[in-house]
Design an enzyme around this catalytic site. Structure first.
Site, PDB file in Angstrom:
ATOM      1  N   CYS A   2       4.584  -0.519 -10.287  1.00  0.00           N
ATOM      2  CA  CYS A   2       4.305  -1.152  -9.010  1.00  0.00           C
ATOM      3  C   CYS A   2       2.799  -1.336  -8.877  1.00  0.00           C
ATOM      4  O   CYS A   2       2.034  -0.946  -9.757  1.00  0.00           O
ATOM      5  CB  CYS A   2       4.831  -0.300  -7.853  1.00  0.00           C
ATOM      6  SG  CYS A   2       6.631  -0.031  -7.875  1.00  0.00           S
ATOM      7  N   ARG A  46       6.258  -4.197  -5.327  1.00  0.00           N
ATOM      8  CA  ARG A  46       7.282  -3.271  -5.805  1.00  0.00           C
ATOM      9  C   ARG A  46       8.048  -3.780  -7.005  1.00  0.00           C
ATOM     10  O   ARG A  46       8.479  -4.934  -7.036  1.00  0.00           O
ATOM     11  CB  ARG A  46       8.283  -2.973  -4.677  1.00  0.00           C
ATOM     12  CG  ARG A  46       9.280  -1.894  -5.071  1.00  0.00           C
ATOM     13  CD  ARG A  46      10.335  -1.675  -4.016  1.00  0.00           C
ATOM     14  NE  ARG A  46      11.173  -0.534  -4.359  1.00  0.00           N
ATOM     15  CZ  ARG A  46      12.403  -0.317  -3.904  1.00  0.00           C
ATOM     16  NH1 ARG A  46      12.925  -1.183  -3.037  1.00  0.00           N
ATOM     17  NH2 ARG A  46      13.086   0.736  -4.269  1.00  0.00           N
ATOM     18  N   GLY A 358       6.422   5.965 -27.023  1.00  0.00           N
ATOM     19  CA  GLY A 358       5.896   7.193 -27.609  1.00  0.00           C
ATOM     20  C   GLY A 358       4.416   7.390 -27.387  1.00  0.00           C
ATOM     21  O   GLY A 358       3.797   8.214 -28.070  1.00  0.00           O
TER      22      GLY A 358
END
Length: 401
Positions: A2, A46, A358
């Site tokens: 967001c 959002r 990762g």
């Protein structure tokens, strides 16, 4: 992801807030929200993940004396909410963000110690007319600010949001650019723009009556924490990794994972696939020429864990993303991995809204051989005269290589 932005200490201009939100609309394409108060304003973009229907921001406390906007996710919000309800707090939504606001009501800045997650947040307190900003422990979520003439403050998830304010000048910080040429990035709290600063990871900022207070709430401890046989330590490490992946799987929207074929992303995919009831969607890219291509390792992992695998082959030297990268990073950044990251993100977005990766694995587990050199750093601290002499000897040799 967001986007948050806002200001305090000056009469808020709705048009300026809308421009700030529009500058970071790519961070939150699903909806926007605003608070225009006396001497403060908040803007929010959002990306809906948790409580899609009811989690729009800003979110207020019961008496509407405080409002919060937050970019990120709080993984332990269920446990926090349970305790807060028992202590008499009333919730209006199922959002993880609302739990943070109620916890802040109880503990102030100390609430940050209880949060398990990634976040950049802003809380406007109508009672004492103060603004509270904070960033997660390792700085996964960005947050910038600038001091305004007259003692006000403007902040945003990205520098481009702050630059929408007419009182913020677009001037380069030459000291920051000097640091970039040495380090290949601009270190906190500096940015490439004079007058725009970055809140460092694990810090909070409080603005009130034109004064700014900044404090650190957490730091990494390097001393030994566990003493146990090696096999027990291995089991504990696997348990922690499984838990770390599992708590990140809460989502009301489609979720997947980046897969490079390296140990870090492969481990994340392994644990996510183990915890998922449906085949995990994975995404990777291959390169031409093939000397750069590691996609075969990603396919091996995808086959091993029966994922729904998606792959795109691109030209490793293709420059078409440079303009987009400059726009999104806001300031100089010397890591070439940004290019494949943008490529894989583009093939991912049509399929899922949330992805695991990762990132951080190499730093945490010394994933490159060069990290081993840190053990021997004391041996490389030569007196200046010796260093200058070696440089003088090496310089003509290097010219002929």
């Amino acid at each position: 992801m967001c986007g948050i932005a806002g200001l305090a200490g000056t009469a808020p201009d709705r048009e300026v807030l809308e421009k700030m939100a529009a500058a970071i609309a790519h961070r939150g394409p699903d909806s926007e929200g605003f608070l225009v108060d006396n001497q403060a304003g908040l803007a929010f973009r959002r990306l809906s993940i948790i409580d899609v229907a009811g989690g729009n921001q800003p979110i207020f406390n019961e008496e509407e004396s405080a409002a919060i906007i937050l970019n990120g996710e709080i993984y332990n919000h269920h446990e926090l909410r349970k305790g807060l309800v028992q202590r008499g707090h009333r919730f209006r939504t199922r959002s993880d963000v609302e739990a943070v606001l109620h916890l802040w009501e109880e503990r102030g800045e100390e609430c940050l110690r209880d949060l398990r997650g990634m976040f950049a947040l802003a809380i406007w307190n109508r009672k004492d007319r103060s603004l509270f900003l904070a960033r997660d422990r390792v700085g996964k979520k960005p947050l910038y600010y600038s001091r305004l003439p007259g003692g006000g403050i403007v902040f945003g998830s990205e520098i481009k949001a702050i630059l929408q304010h007419p009182d913020v000048k677009r001037e380069p910080d030459l000291n920051a650019l000097d640091q970039f040429l040495i380090l290949q990035y601009v270190p906190s709290p500096m940015t490439a723009f004079r007058g725009v600063e970055r809140i460092p990871p694990a810090h909070w900022l409080r603005w009130r009556d034109g004064r700014i207070q900044i404090s650190r709430y957490w730091r990494l401890e390097y001393e030994e924490k566990l003493q146990a046989p090696e096999e027990e330590l291995k089991d504990e490490l696997l348990r922690l990794l499984r838990e770390a992946v599992a708590i990140r799987l809460e989502s009301e929207v489609p979720l997947g994972a980046f897969l490079s074929g390296g140990i870090d992303s492969s481990a994340v995919v392994a644990f996510a696939a183990e915890a998922s009831s449906q085949p995990l969607k994975t995404f990777s890219i291959g390169f031409q020429p093939s000397s750069f291509d590691e996609s075969k390792y990603a396919r091996m992992v995808a086959d091993q864990f029966a994922t729904d695998h998606h792959e795109l082959v691109v030209d490793a030297g293709a420059p078409e993303l440079i303009d987009d990268i400059v726009w999104h990073y806001d300031q100089p950044f010397g890591d070439s991995s940004a290019i494949p990251s943008f490529h894989v993100a583009r093939i991912t977005r049509p399929h899922v809204t949330v992805v695991l990766n990762g990132d951080g694995g190499d730093e945490s587990f010394a994933g490159y051989g060069r990290y081993q050199l840190a053990r021997y750093q004391d041996y490389f601290r030569l007196p200046e005269r010796i260093r200058l002499g070696l440089q003088a000897i090496a310089r003509p040799v290097l010219r002929h290589l």
